[in-house]
Design a protein around this motif. Structure first.
Motif, PDB file in Angstrom:
ATOM      1  N   GLY A   7       0.783  -1.229   0.000  1.00  0.00           N
ATOM      2  CA  GLY A   7       0.000   0.000   0.000  1.00  0.00           C
ATOM      3  C   GLY A   7       0.812   1.275   0.000  1.00  0.00           C
ATOM      4  O   GLY A   7       0.268   2.361  -0.155  1.00  0.00           O
ATOM      5  N   TYR A  64      -6.811  -5.966  -2.089  1.00  0.00           N
ATOM      6  CA  TYR A  64      -7.502  -4.899  -2.823  1.00  0.00           C
ATOM      7  C   TYR A  64      -8.402  -5.493  -3.885  1.00  0.00           C
ATOM      8  O   TYR A  64      -8.107  -6.550  -4.433  1.00  0.00           O
ATOM      9  CB  TYR A  64      -6.501  -3.981  -3.538  1.00  0.00           C
ATOM     10  N   GLU A  67     -10.196  -3.218  -9.420  1.00  0.00           N
ATOM     11  CA  GLU A  67     -10.092  -1.847  -9.943  1.00  0.00           C
ATOM     12  C   GLU A  67      -9.118  -1.015  -9.131  1.00  0.00           C
ATOM     13  O   GLU A  67      -8.304  -0.261  -9.683  1.00  0.00           O
ATOM     14  CB  GLU A  67     -11.465  -1.167  -9.911  1.00  0.00           C
ATOM     15  N   ASP A  68      -9.213  -1.146  -7.824  1.00  0.00           N
ATOM     16  CA  ASP A  68      -8.331  -0.431  -6.909  1.00  0.00           C
ATOM     17  C   ASP A  68      -6.870  -0.811  -7.164  1.00  0.00           C
ATOM     18  O   ASP A  68      -5.986   0.050  -7.300  1.00  0.00           O
ATOM     19  CB  ASP A  68      -8.760  -0.800  -5.478  1.00  0.00           C
ATOM     20  N   PHE A  69      -6.617  -2.118  -7.272  1.00  0.00           N
ATOM     21  CA  PHE A  69      -5.267  -2.625  -7.499  1.00  0.00           C
ATOM     22  C   PHE A  69      -4.747  -2.098  -8.840  1.00  0.00           C
ATOM     23  O   PHE A  69      -3.605  -1.632  -8.954  1.00  0.00           O
ATOM     24  CB  PHE A  69      -5.284  -4.161  -7.480  1.00  0.00           C
ATOM     25  N   THR A  70      -5.611  -2.138  -9.852  1.00  0.00           N
ATOM     26  CA  THR A  70      -5.216  -1.663 -11.173  1.00  0.00           C
ATOM     27  C   THR A  70      -4.795  -0.193 -11.116  1.00  0.00           C
ATOM     28  O   THR A  70      -3.746   0.177 -11.659  1.00  0.00           O
ATOM     29  CB  THR A  70      -6.384  -1.841 -12.181  1.00  0.00           C
ATOM     30  N   SER A  71      -5.582   0.630 -10.425  1.00  0.00           N
ATOM     31  CA  SER A  71      -5.200   2.049 -10.397  1.00  0.00           C
ATOM     32  C   SER A  71      -3.926   2.281  -9.587  1.00  0.00           C
ATOM     33  O   SER A  71      -3.130   3.155  -9.916  1.00  0.00           O
ATOM     34  CB  SER A  71      -6.355   2.944  -9.948  1.00  0.00           C
ATOM     35  N   LYS A  72      -3.693   1.467  -8.574  1.00  0.00           N
ATOM     36  CA  LYS A  72      -2.431   1.568  -7.825  1.00  0.00           C
ATOM     37  C   LYS A  72      -1.236   1.272  -8.746  1.00  0.00           C
ATOM     38  O   LYS A  72      -0.189   1.937  -8.684  1.00  0.00           O
ATOM     39  CB  LYS A  72      -2.433   0.580  -6.655  1.00  0.00           C
TER      40      LYS A  72
END
Ligand code: PLP
Length: 281
Positions: A7, A64, A67-72
């Motif tokens: 994170g 995550y 979508e969240d992981f992808t944007s990270k």
């Protein structure tokens, strides 16, 4: 160079692994390698979907959502200003006192990701590479993109120590895939590759190739083939995220076809280039 660790974005030199991380102790985790072309990811959705499928198959919880992981990951790519390269990501079952069975549900998986410059191996793609046949001694869940790669590593090392680019694996007489790629042969204009089963990784590049064949009237057969069919093929190529469509011109010292990249392979390379230009996003 900035890396992603659980994170947080931190400097590469500050990144540390816990000695009781299950990825470190058991290879109890999964990974993906995603291509970046000219600053844009290629087939990222497919890679992320496969990651979550691998997780499900080994009952691993990724901290995550997709979508969240992808944007990270997109953020990390931006921060590092990657042009032509890859993003590597892995998720392990987390840190807990060493025991084989899974830790209790409150142990959170460890997630790391980093980027790397990786130019397209243009010279090898043009000249073709050589390969060595190696017995496929891996386990029976090669469909999971697991960190446990010992069977793959031993095969690759055997090939690389003799100067070969790849080990082409066979289970008994049946050709399965490369040690870090899918394997294809062309005979009488038809492309053959091992069907999607537990014995191979369903490569994202393989799926792009299948789609390109379908849309361009090239015959694509998911059918097993033998070692001797491989050796007497008109053309052989391998495919992966980092190698794209890579011609194999010699196996175990024996020329395949004319001993140069074949017409079907070259056509696929150019179709693949077109697709890259259109779809990297
Ligand atoms: N098969 C194996 C064993 C691999 O390790 C890889 C990729 O590293 C592939 C196939 C190709 O998969 P992809 O096209 O998704 O990179």
């Amino acid at each position: 160079n900035t890396v992603f660790v659980n994170g947080e974005l931190i400097d590469r030199d500050k990144a540390k692994v816990d000695i009781e991380d299950r990825g470190y102790q058991f290879g109890d985790g999964i990974y993906e390698v995603i291509r970046v072309y000219d600053g844009n990811t290629f087939t990222m959705k497919e890679h992320m979907e496969r990651l979550y499928q691998s997780a499900e198959k080994m009952k691993l919880s990724i901290p995550y959502g997709e979508e969240d992981f992808t944007s990270k990951l997109l953020h990390l790519i931006n921060v590092n200003g990657v042009k032509d390269g890859i993003v590597y990501l892995q998720v392990t079952r987390g840190v807990s006192a060493r025991q084989h069975h899974f830790p209790s549900g409150d142990v959170v998986g460890s997630v790391v990701a980093y980027t790397k410059d990786f130019p397209v191996p243009a010279h090898q793609m043009e000249q073709g590479v050589t390969a060595k046949l190696v017995e496929d001694i891996r386990w029976l869940r090669c469909d999971i993109k697991s960190l446990n790669l010992l069977g793959n590593l031993l095969a690759k090392q055997e090939a690389a120590s003799e100067g070969h680019f790849e080990a082409i694996l066979h289970r008994g007489d049946t050709v399965t895939e490369g040690s870090s790629s899918n394997a294809f042969m062309v005979k009488d204009g038809i492309i053959y590759t091992h069907p999607v089963t537990n014995l191979i990784l369903n490569g994202i590049t393989r799926r792009v190739i299948e789609d390109l064949c379908r849309k361009n009237g090239i015959s694509f057969q998911e059918e097993t083939f033998s070692v001797s069919e491989l050796m007497t093929a008109d053309e052989v190529f391998i495919a992966s995220t980092t190698s794209e469509v890579m011609p194999v011109v010699k196996i175990d010292g024996q020329e395949i076809g004319e001993g140069t990249p074949g017409a079907v392979t070259k056509r696929l390379q150019s179709l693949f280039n077109e697709r890259k230009g259109k779809e990297a996003r």
